[in-house]
Motif scaffolding. Structure first.
Motif, PDB file in Angstrom:
ATOM      1  N   PRO A  61       0.906  -1.153  -0.079  1.00 54.19           N
ATOM      2  CA  PRO A  61       0.211   0.349   0.069  1.00 54.19           C
ATOM      3  C   PRO A  61       0.718   1.330   0.089  1.00 54.19           C
ATOM      4  O   PRO A  61       2.113   1.496   0.542  1.00 54.19           O
ATOM      5  CB  PRO A  61      -0.609  -0.261   0.714  1.00 54.19           C
ATOM      6  CG  PRO A  61      -0.595  -1.424   1.786  1.00 54.19           C
ATOM      7  CD  PRO A  61       0.920  -1.727   1.499  1.00 54.19           C
ATOM      8  N   MET A  62       0.602   2.078  -0.635  1.00 51.85           N
ATOM      9  CA  MET A  62       1.606   3.151  -1.242  1.00 51.85           C
ATOM     10  C   MET A  62       0.340   4.612  -0.802  1.00 51.85           C
ATOM     11  O   MET A  62      -0.543   4.812  -0.538  1.00 51.85           O
ATOM     12  CB  MET A  62       2.117   3.924  -2.170  1.00 51.85           C
ATOM     13  CG  MET A  62       2.809   2.249  -2.556  1.00 51.85           C
ATOM     14  SD  MET A  62       3.458   2.849  -4.371  1.00 51.85           S
ATOM     15  CE  MET A  62       5.341   3.290  -3.993  1.00 51.85           C
ATOM     16  N   VAL A  63       1.338   5.731  -0.446  1.00 56.23           N
ATOM     17  CA  VAL A  63       0.260   6.961   0.388  1.00 56.23           C
ATOM     18  C   VAL A  63       0.798   7.997  -1.435  1.00 56.23           C
ATOM     19  O   VAL A  63       1.875   8.223  -1.955  1.00 56.23           O
ATOM     20  CB  VAL A  63       0.437   7.781   1.212  1.00 56.23           C
ATOM     21  CG1 VAL A  63       0.049   8.931   1.468  1.00 56.23           C
ATOM     22  CG2 VAL A  63      -0.227   6.952   2.233  1.00 56.23           C
ATOM     23  N   PRO A  94       4.866   3.623   2.020  1.00 54.44           N
ATOM     24  CA  PRO A  94       5.633   4.409   1.373  1.00 54.44           C
ATOM     25  C   PRO A  94       4.238   6.018   0.867  1.00 54.44           C
ATOM     26  O   PRO A  94       3.871   5.574   0.861  1.00 54.44           O
ATOM     27  CB  PRO A  94       6.114   4.163   0.497  1.00 54.44           C
ATOM     28  CG  PRO A  94       5.612   1.974   0.977  1.00 54.44           C
ATOM     29  CD  PRO A  94       4.599   2.611   1.557  1.00 54.44           C
ATOM     30  N   VAL A  95       5.486   6.869   1.132  1.00 55.42           N
ATOM     31  CA  VAL A  95       4.953   7.955   0.548  1.00 55.42           C
ATOM     32  C   VAL A  95       5.715   8.583  -0.950  1.00 55.42           C
ATOM     33  O   VAL A  95       6.416   8.909  -1.009  1.00 55.42           O
ATOM     34  CB  VAL A  95       4.800   9.423   1.068  1.00 55.42           C
ATOM     35  CG1 VAL A  95       3.812  11.069   0.717  1.00 55.42           C
ATOM     36  CG2 VAL A  95       4.590   8.956   2.995  1.00 55.42           C
ATOM     37  N   VAL A  96       4.476   8.514  -1.704  1.00 56.56           N
ATOM     38  CA  VAL A  96       4.809   8.959  -3.740  1.00 56.56           C
ATOM     39  C   VAL A  96       4.731  10.364  -3.700  1.00 56.56           C
ATOM     40  O   VAL A  96       3.634  10.672  -3.177  1.00 56.56           O
ATOM     41  CB  VAL A  96       4.604   7.688  -4.457  1.00 56.56           C
ATOM     42  CG1 VAL A  96       4.770   7.875  -5.635  1.00 56.56           C
ATOM     43  CG2 VAL A  96       4.525   6.382  -4.047  1.00 56.56           C
ATOM     44  N   GLU A 137      -2.357  -0.597  -4.500  1.00 58.52           N
ATOM     45  CA  GLU A 137      -3.262   0.358  -3.530  1.00 58.52           C
ATOM     46  C   GLU A 137      -2.481   1.139  -3.052  1.00 58.52           C
ATOM     47  O   GLU A 137      -1.918   1.819  -2.494  1.00 58.52           O
ATOM     48  CB  GLU A 137      -3.238  -0.480  -2.462  1.00 58.52           C
ATOM     49  CG  GLU A 137      -4.380  -0.454  -1.672  1.00 58.52           C
ATOM     50  CD  GLU A 137      -4.285  -1.193  -0.406  1.00 58.52           C
ATOM     51  OE1 GLU A 137      -3.678  -0.871   1.096  1.00 58.52           O
ATOM     52  OE2 GLU A 137      -4.852  -2.686  -0.028  1.00 58.52           O
ATOM     53  N   LEU A 138      -3.491   2.052  -3.809  1.00 57.64           N
ATOM     54  CA  LEU A 138      -3.290   3.517  -4.016  1.00 57.64           C
ATOM     55  C   LEU A 138      -3.996   4.516  -2.847  1.00 57.64           C
ATOM     56  O   LEU A 138      -4.777   4.334  -3.061  1.00 57.64           O
ATOM     57  CB  LEU A 138      -2.952   4.355  -5.017  1.00 57.64           C
ATOM     58  CG  LEU A 138      -2.145   5.886  -4.950  1.00 57.64           C
ATOM     59  CD1 LEU A 138      -0.780   5.658  -4.690  1.00 57.64           C
ATOM     60  CD2 LEU A 138      -1.785   6.436  -6.124  1.00 57.64           C
ATOM     61  N   HIS A 139      -3.245   5.073  -1.593  1.00 53.90           N
ATOM     62  CA  HIS A 139      -3.999   5.386  -1.213  1.00 53.90           C
ATOM     63  C   HIS A 139      -4.072   7.237  -1.404  1.00 53.90           C
ATOM     64  O   HIS A 139      -3.046   8.115  -0.897  1.00 53.90           O
ATOM     65  CB  HIS A 139      -3.789   6.215   0.282  1.00 53.90           C
ATOM     66  CG  HIS A 139      -3.879   4.162   0.959  1.00 53.90           C
ATOM     67  ND1 HIS A 139      -5.518   3.846   1.181  1.00 53.90           N
ATOM     68  CD2 HIS A 139      -3.322   2.453   0.970  1.00 53.90           C
ATOM     69  CE1 HIS A 139      -5.962   2.090   1.072  1.00 53.90           C
ATOM     70  NE2 HIS A 139      -3.975   1.997   1.038  1.00 53.90           N
TER      71      HIS A 139
END
Length: 165
Positions: A61-63, A94-96, A137-139
């Motif tokens: 999952p990423m943000v 992880p924050v993109v 999965e991107l939040h």
């Protein structure tokens, strides 16, 4: 939350040469106000365009942190302000971030790192888009604020206050 969403690096600026054309290729972009970027109470972004290659799939999952602009005020108000709510739900994800055209990680100002850390994103968590990939999965949370001399009539403050009982 979005599943199997393509994420692409910046190619050029849009909207008055201030907003890069990068990041996630959002589904139903025109109607999905949560992911959109506002300035002066207007939607000013364009959806990223997928390239020919999707790139590798990242399963964790990423943000979506937004764009790493090198303008302190816009960075603080319009981009990094997405972090607290996202990191509250996914503190270790992880924050993109996307960089502006012709910028490299070594160009990122020191204040970016300090501000991101203060909001909960530690340097090892931060990733800059350099090649296309697919986020399993991107939040993303709404843009909380915008710099404008005009008060927002439809902005996220109204959204957040509407959530109160």
């Amino acid at each position: 939350m979005f599943h199997d969403i393509r994420v692409v690096p910046t190619r050029r600026f849009t909207y008055r040469d201030r907003i890069p054309d990068d990041g996630p290729v959002w589904p139903d972009f025109e109607n999905n106000r949560i992911v959109r970027h506002r300035m002066h109470d207007q939607l000013v972004d364009r959806n990223a365009q997928p390239g020919l290659l999707a790139g590798p799939r990242r399963a964790e999952p990423m943000v979506w942190g937004g764009r790493c602009l090198f303008q302190f005020g816009h960075l603080a108000a319009e981009h990094l302000s997405r972090l607290p709510a996202s990191l509250y739900q996914y503190p270790k994800a992880p924050v993109v971030f996307a960089l502006s055209p012709n910028r490299l990680v070594r160009d990122v100002p020191r204040y970016f790192w300090a501000m991101a850390a203060w909001l909960g994103a530690q340097p090892p968590q931060i990733h800059f888009i350099s090649r296309p990939f697919v986020a399993a999965e991107l939040h993303v949370t709404p843009q909380v604020e915008q710099l404008s001399p005009v008060p927002s009539r439809t902005g996220t403050w109204i959204f957040w206050t509407s959530c109160l009982d």
